[in-house]
Design an enzyme around this catalytic site. Structure first.
Site, PDB file in Angstrom:
ATOM      1  N   TYR A 116       1.103  -1.317   0.567  1.00 50.83           N
ATOM      2  CA  TYR A 116       0.268   0.123  -0.319  1.00 50.83           C
ATOM      3  C   TYR A 116       0.863   0.751   0.119  1.00 50.83           C
ATOM      4  O   TYR A 116       0.497   1.824  -0.969  1.00 50.83           O
ATOM      5  CB  TYR A 116      -1.113  -0.202   1.066  1.00 50.83           C
TER       6      TYR A 116
HETATM    7  P1  NDP Z   1     -13.778   1.946   0.106  1.00 55.52           P
HETATM    8  O1  NDP Z   1     -13.349   1.352  -0.102  1.00 55.52           O
HETATM    9  O2  NDP Z   1     -14.352   2.548   1.221  1.00 55.52           O
HETATM   10  O3  NDP Z   1     -13.304   3.025  -1.336  1.00 55.52           O
HETATM   11  C1  NDP Z   1     -12.685   2.508  -2.400  1.00 55.52           C
HETATM   12  C2  NDP Z   1     -13.473   3.045  -3.744  1.00 55.52           C
HETATM   13  O4  NDP Z   1     -12.271   2.512  -5.162  1.00 55.52           O
HETATM   14  C3  NDP Z   1     -15.129   1.425  -3.746  1.00 55.52           C
HETATM   15  O5  NDP Z   1     -15.205   2.615  -4.884  1.00 55.52           O
HETATM   16  C4  NDP Z   1     -14.510   0.325  -4.290  1.00 55.52           C
HETATM   17  O6  NDP Z   1     -15.092   0.198  -5.878  1.00 55.52           O
HETATM   18  C5  NDP Z   1     -13.042   1.380  -5.484  1.00 55.52           C
HETATM   19  N1  NDP Z   1     -12.130   0.070  -6.659  1.00 55.52           N
HETATM   20  C6  NDP Z   1     -11.397  -1.157  -5.751  1.00 55.52           C
HETATM   21  N2  NDP Z   1     -11.120  -0.853  -6.964  1.00 55.52           N
HETATM   22  C7  NDP Z   1     -11.291  -0.869  -8.397  1.00 55.52           C
HETATM   23  C8  NDP Z   1     -10.814  -0.787  -9.021  1.00 55.52           C
HETATM   24  N3  NDP Z   1     -10.324  -1.807  -9.787  1.00 55.52           N
HETATM   25  N4  NDP Z   1     -11.428   0.210 -10.057  1.00 55.52           N
HETATM   26  C9  NDP Z   1     -12.130   1.159  -9.865  1.00 55.52           C
HETATM   27  N5  NDP Z   1     -13.047   1.322  -8.869  1.00 55.52           N
HETATM   28  C10 NDP Z   1     -12.032   0.792  -8.018  1.00 55.52           C
HETATM   29  O7  NDP Z   1     -12.517   2.670   0.608  1.00 55.52           O
HETATM   30  P2  NDP Z   1     -12.108   5.010   1.031  1.00 55.52           P
HETATM   31  O8  NDP Z   1     -13.220   5.393   0.383  1.00 55.52           O
HETATM   32  O9  NDP Z   1     -11.229   4.695   2.208  1.00 55.52           O
HETATM   33  O10 NDP Z   1     -10.963   5.442  -0.464  1.00 55.52           O
HETATM   34  C11 NDP Z   1     -10.293   6.091  -1.120  1.00 55.52           C
HETATM   35  C12 NDP Z   1      -9.380   6.297  -1.488  1.00 55.52           C
HETATM   36  O11 NDP Z   1      -8.771   6.696  -0.313  1.00 55.52           O
HETATM   37  C13 NDP Z   1      -8.183   5.135  -1.760  1.00 55.52           C
HETATM   38  O12 NDP Z   1      -7.372   5.535  -2.208  1.00 55.52           O
HETATM   39  C14 NDP Z   1      -7.685   4.881  -0.169  1.00 55.52           C
HETATM   40  O13 NDP Z   1      -6.375   4.390  -0.315  1.00 55.52           O
HETATM   41  C15 NDP Z   1      -7.979   6.712   0.539  1.00 55.52           C
HETATM   42  N6  NDP Z   1      -7.552   6.665   1.485  1.00 55.52           N
HETATM   43  C16 NDP Z   1      -8.480   6.349   2.429  1.00 55.52           C
HETATM   44  C17 NDP Z   1      -7.847   6.180   3.990  1.00 55.52           C
HETATM   45  C18 NDP Z   1      -8.445   5.580   5.094  1.00 55.52           C
HETATM   46  O14 NDP Z   1      -8.470   5.882   6.324  1.00 55.52           O
HETATM   47  N7  NDP Z   1     -10.336   5.427   4.525  1.00 55.52           N
HETATM   48  C19 NDP Z   1      -7.011   7.476   4.197  1.00 55.52           C
HETATM   49  C20 NDP Z   1      -6.162   7.312   3.649  1.00 55.52           C
HETATM   50  C21 NDP Z   1      -6.741   7.383   1.928  1.00 55.52           C
HETATM   51  P3  NDP Z   1     -16.271  -1.852  -5.458  1.00 55.52           P
HETATM   52  O15 NDP Z   1     -16.960  -1.348  -4.649  1.00 55.52           O
HETATM   53  O16 NDP Z   1     -15.818  -1.833  -6.780  1.00 55.52           O
HETATM   54  O17 NDP Z   1     -14.255  -2.352  -5.079  1.00 55.52           O
END
Ligand code: NDP
Length: 284
Positions: free
Chosen positions: A152
């Protein structure tokens, strides 16, 4: 879609979490939002909850065909102008680097780093046409690295570099590139990551289980606790909105006290001190 007041914006990964919150916030603030989802039902649910203009967009950031089809659809629908691209889609792969299946490492990089670049390449002509902005959802994990999340962090540190290079490359065109670095946010990513890691453990070689089993129990505990203790994703959505509309955005925004403090400490502390602080904070 309704006639946009602030323009068209694409957000990737909007089925849950930060992407969903950002899509809803941007729509309520007058953007016309193309909301990337991998399943049609997620798009329908999002549209039902939206107070403004949200158009679900089937988009898997690891598929060249899916990205091309999405770009072509947006071009047709908008006449080729994007006020913003929010690269948010992501997964979190946990596990010891020694034993992490290399395809899992690759998948992490493919979704969280290569996918962001591929989507950016496809959308950039439309962003340029509208002199829009690009937002990259990185993480405090793009500034400091903790154990058992190496894949990650590799993706997020890489995304930080992409943000720096892209910002300089696009400055002559008046396109701003903004990196958003959330701390711990309460979203499904934590439990999804913990569930995936638990499943992967069943296939771990017995000697790897002996070496890392106790640490992996703790990794799971920390992940599930993070989901409970994180701040709401709407806090990140606020910053995404600011990054898109403020007249002169910062190059980076940290979201949450842990991200702000963590970045400062990382700047000041040497590696060994940092290792000790991380061990104390995570129990790892
Ligand atoms: P979620 O798991 O809630 O959301 C992730 C999203 O990414 C989902 O909509 C998922 O869709 C989508 N996704 C996964 N794989 C793919 C793909 N191959 N193509 C398109 N969409 C995809 O997590 P977060 O909201 O927490 O994460 C969002 C971003 O924020 C990420 O980049 C994460 O690294 C970053 N982040 C999060 C933090 C946290 O504490 N939560 C902290 C710092 C950064 P599906 O439902 O179809 O899998």
């Amino acid at each position: 879609m309704n006639a946009p007041t602030r323009g068209n914006v694409v957000v990737t990964g909007t089925s849950t979490g930060i992407g969903r919150a950002a899509a809803l916030r941007l729509a309520s603030e007058g953007f016309s939002v193309f909301a990337g989802v991998r399943r049609e039902e997620d798009g329908h649910a999002l549209r039902n909850d939206a107070g403004g203009s949200v158009e679900p967009l089937l988009l898997d950031v690891t598929s060249a065909e899916s990205i091309a089809a999405a770009a072509s659809r947006i071009g047709d629908a908008t006449g080729g102008g994007l006020a913003g691209l929010v690269n948010n889609a992501g997964v979190a792969v946990a596990g010891p680097l020694e034993a992490l299946p290399i395809e899992d490492f690759r998948h992490q990089i493919e979704v969280n780093l290569i996918g962001q670049v591929a989507v950016t390449q496809a959308m950039l002509p439309m962003v340029r046409a509208a002199k829009g902005r690009i937002v990259l959802i990185s993480s405090i994990g793009g500034r400091l690295a903790t154990p058992f999340m190496g894949a990650y962090h590799a993706a997020k540190f890489g995304l930080e570099a992409v943000g720096d290079s892209l910002r300089q490359e696009l400055a002559p065109f008046g396109i701003e590139v903004v990196v958003v670095e959330p701390g711990t946010i309460s979203t499904p990513i934590w439990n999804k990551g913990a569930d995936r890691a638990k499943e992967a453990r069943e296939h771990l070689a017995p000697d790897a289980e002996d070496l890392y089993g106790a640490s992996l129990d703790q990794v799971e505990k920390v992940a599930r606790r993070s989901n409970e203790r994180g701040i709401p994703p709407e806090k990140v959505a606020d910053i995404v909105l600011r990054a898109l509309i403020t007249s002169r955005p910062r190059t980076r925004y940290q979201v949450g006290l842990d991200a702000k403090v963590g970045t400062r400490i990382r700047r000041l502390a040497g590696d060994r001190l940092m290792d000790r602080l991380i061990a104390r904070a995570t129990g790892l």
